[in-house]
Design an enzyme around this catalytic site. Structure first.
Site, PDB file in Angstrom:
ATOM      1  N   SER A   6      38.139  37.232  33.879  1.00 10.98           N
ATOM      2  CA  SER A   6      39.450  36.838  33.337  1.00 10.98           C
ATOM      3  C   SER A   6      39.324  35.800  32.238  1.00 10.98           C
ATOM      4  CB  SER A   6      40.316  36.220  34.436  1.00 10.98           C
ATOM      5  OG  SER A   6      40.661  37.175  35.374  1.00 10.98           O
TER       6      SER A   6
ATOM      7  N   ASN B 223      40.004  26.210  38.259  1.00 11.21           N
ATOM      8  CA  ASN B 223      40.878  25.347  39.071  1.00 11.21           C
ATOM      9  C   ASN B 223      40.125  24.843  40.291  1.00 11.21           C
ATOM     10  OD1 ASN B 223      41.424  28.431  39.716  1.00 11.21           O
ATOM     11  ND2 ASN B 223      41.716  27.294  41.617  1.00 11.21           N
TER      12      ASN B 223
ATOM     13  N   TYR C 147      41.657  44.561  44.674  1.00 15.18           N
ATOM     14  CA  TYR C 147      43.090  44.363  44.946  1.00 15.18           C
ATOM     15  C   TYR C 147      43.981  45.299  44.124  1.00 15.18           C
ATOM     16  CZ  TYR C 147      43.075  41.394  40.747  1.00 15.18           C
ATOM     17  OH  TYR C 147      42.913  40.922  39.472  1.00 15.18           O
ATOM     18  N   GLU C 148      43.393  45.971  43.133  1.00 11.90           N
ATOM     19  CA  GLU C 148      44.195  46.922  42.358  1.00 11.90           C
ATOM     20  C   GLU C 148      44.452  48.208  43.140  1.00 11.90           C
ATOM     21  OE1 GLU C 148      43.268  47.058  38.012  1.00 11.90           O
ATOM     22  OE2 GLU C 148      41.715  45.627  38.578  1.00 11.90           O
TER      23      GLU C 148
ATOM     24  N   HIS D 253      39.281  45.560  40.020  1.00 16.62           N
ATOM     25  CA  HIS D 253      39.203  44.759  41.250  1.00 16.62           C
ATOM     26  C   HIS D 253      39.650  45.574  42.460  1.00 16.62           C
ATOM     27  CE1 HIS D 253      40.095  42.156  37.798  1.00 16.62           C
ATOM     28  NE2 HIS D 253      39.395  41.214  38.406  1.00 16.62           N
TER      29      HIS D 253
ATOM     30  N   MET E 284      38.165  36.713  43.189  1.00 14.32           N
ATOM     31  CA  MET E 284      38.599  38.032  43.662  1.00 14.32           C
ATOM     32  C   MET E 284      37.775  39.174  43.061  1.00 14.32           C
ATOM     33  SD  MET E 284      42.700  37.442  43.404  1.00 14.32           S
ATOM     34  CE  MET E 284      43.436  35.833  43.700  1.00 14.32           C
ATOM     35  N   SER E 285      36.508  38.912  42.788  1.00 15.19           N
ATOM     36  CA  SER E 285      35.705  39.968  42.140  1.00 15.19           C
ATOM     37  C   SER E 285      34.225  39.787  42.458  1.00 15.19           C
ATOM     38  CB  SER E 285      35.913  39.895  40.622  1.00 15.19           C
ATOM     39  OG  SER E 285      35.338  38.705  40.107  1.00 15.19           O
TER      40      SER E 285
ATOM     41  N   HIS F  69      42.414  41.572  30.932  1.00 13.87           N
ATOM     42  CA  HIS F  69      41.241  42.441  31.056  1.00 13.87           C
ATOM     43  C   HIS F  69      41.449  43.624  30.112  1.00 13.87           C
ATOM     44  CE1 HIS F  69      39.333  40.704  34.729  1.00 13.87           C
ATOM     45  NE2 HIS F  69      40.529  40.169  34.798  1.00 13.87           N
TER      46      HIS F  69
HETATM   47  N1  HPA Z   1      41.136  31.768  44.127  1.00 16.00           N
HETATM   48  C1  HPA Z   1      40.881  33.075  43.931  1.00 16.00           C
HETATM   49  N2  HPA Z   1      40.623  33.596  42.747  1.00 16.00           N
HETATM   50  C2  HPA Z   1      40.602  32.766  41.695  1.00 16.00           C
HETATM   51  C3  HPA Z   1      40.862  31.394  41.818  1.00 16.00           C
HETATM   52  C4  HPA Z   1      41.137  30.870  43.110  1.00 16.00           C
HETATM   53  O1  HPA Z   1      41.374  29.671  43.308  1.00 16.00           O
HETATM   54  N3  HPA Z   1      40.750  30.866  40.570  1.00 16.00           N
HETATM   55  C5  HPA Z   1      40.447  31.892  39.729  1.00 16.00           C
HETATM   56  N4  HPA Z   1      40.358  33.041  40.405  1.00 16.00           N
END
Ligand code: HPA
Length: 289
Positions: A29, A234, A84-85, A82, A210-211, A60
């Protein structure tokens, strides 16, 4: 019948006749900028490749780029698919197998991730040294495709120690503060709850995203050397002062994007000798180009 990676790979080979990439790169991402640094030989949209699963996520682009980066012939996935898609885990084996069929020896995976460590916040890079598959899904479940690898295989040293050392040395030279740790794959599409984060910390996670893990499993199954880098966007839920969102991920992915571009470019520039050595060891000949 599922998707056939041989059909997809033949299509891509026809788009760049005679071009043989040695390294595959998967961009996470907000990291698409690296793709613009590639001296492009050919570029193909995922949607035009037969038997290739399709990405639907904003940020993406969904493009396969063949060309040179740091002088190294590469094939780059700008965007990924991903779990989750909702694609079947089995279909997630296709992109990495296509890269393998194009001729790569090494797969470099990047992602955006949340960090469990306050001193490794947004704008930092984390080199993965291991992972925890918390999705309970695996692209390799089902009949084993012997053309790619054995039914059972080890995941020790899945994140190649030699490549890790090399990346750390390059980071040091470039004065990039590269941390190192364990990545946990959370299925998503929601971000984690603070209670889940507390549980994952106990499990030993240093970063969550998530990947990546499906791709690494498929790559190790077919014998590719793997390196992976998280772009920390983050601090994890409960530690972060801002509310997590995809916009926040994309915005903060830019903080370390330049560091990542430099790191990857110099890594590739200085990789040639090592690749040759690996070939010398494994094939008994040094003719890797
Ligand atoms: N959690 C899951 N996926 C993510 C995060 C997170 O804090 N930050 C960027 N992708």
């Amino acid at each position: 019948m599922g998707l056939d990676p041989y059909v997809a790979a033949d299509f891509v080979k026809n788009a760049a006749p005679g071009f043989s990439p040695r390294v595959g790169i998967i961009l996470g991402s907000g990291l698409g900028g690296l793709a613009e640094k590639i001296d492009t030989v050919a570029s193909v949209d995922f949607k035009d490749i037969p038997d290739f699963p399709q990405s639907t996520v904003e940020g993406h682009a969904g493009r396969l780029i063949l060309g040179r980066l740091g002088g190294m012939p590469v094939v780059c996935m700008q965007g990924r698919i991903h779990l989750y898609e909702g694609v079947s885990p089995e279909d997630l084996a296709v992109p990495v197998r296509v890269l393998k069929l194009l001729g790569i020896d090494i797969l470099l995976v990047t992602n955006a991730a949340g960090s469990f460590h306050k001193d490794v916040g947004p704008g930092r890079l984390m080199l993965l040294n291991d992972h925890i598959n918390f999705t309970s899904r695996n692209p390799l479940v089902g009949e084993n495709d012997e053309r790619f690898g054995p039914r059972f295989f080890s995941m020790e040293d899945a994140y190649d120690p030699t490549l890790r050392e090399h990346l750390k040395a390059v980071a040091k030279e470039l004065e990039i503060d590269l941390s190192e740790g364990v990545y946990l794959h959370y299925l998503g599409p929601n971000f984690e709850t603070p209670a889940e984060i507390n549980a994952f910390r106990v499990l030993g996670a240093d970063a969550v995203g998530m990947s990546t893990i499906p791709e690494v499993l498929v790559a190790r199954h077919c014998g590719l050397r793997v390196a992976a880098i998280s772009n920390i966007t983050n601090l994890v839920a409960g530690l972060s002062e801002t509310k997590l969102s995809h916009e926040q991920t994309l915005e903060c992915a830019q903080l370390a994007a330049q560091d990542l571009e430099k790191l990857v470019t110099v890594f590739l520039k200085t990789l040639k000798r090592e690749l040759l050595k690996a070939h010398l060891k494994e094939d008994g000949n040094g003719d890797s180009e």
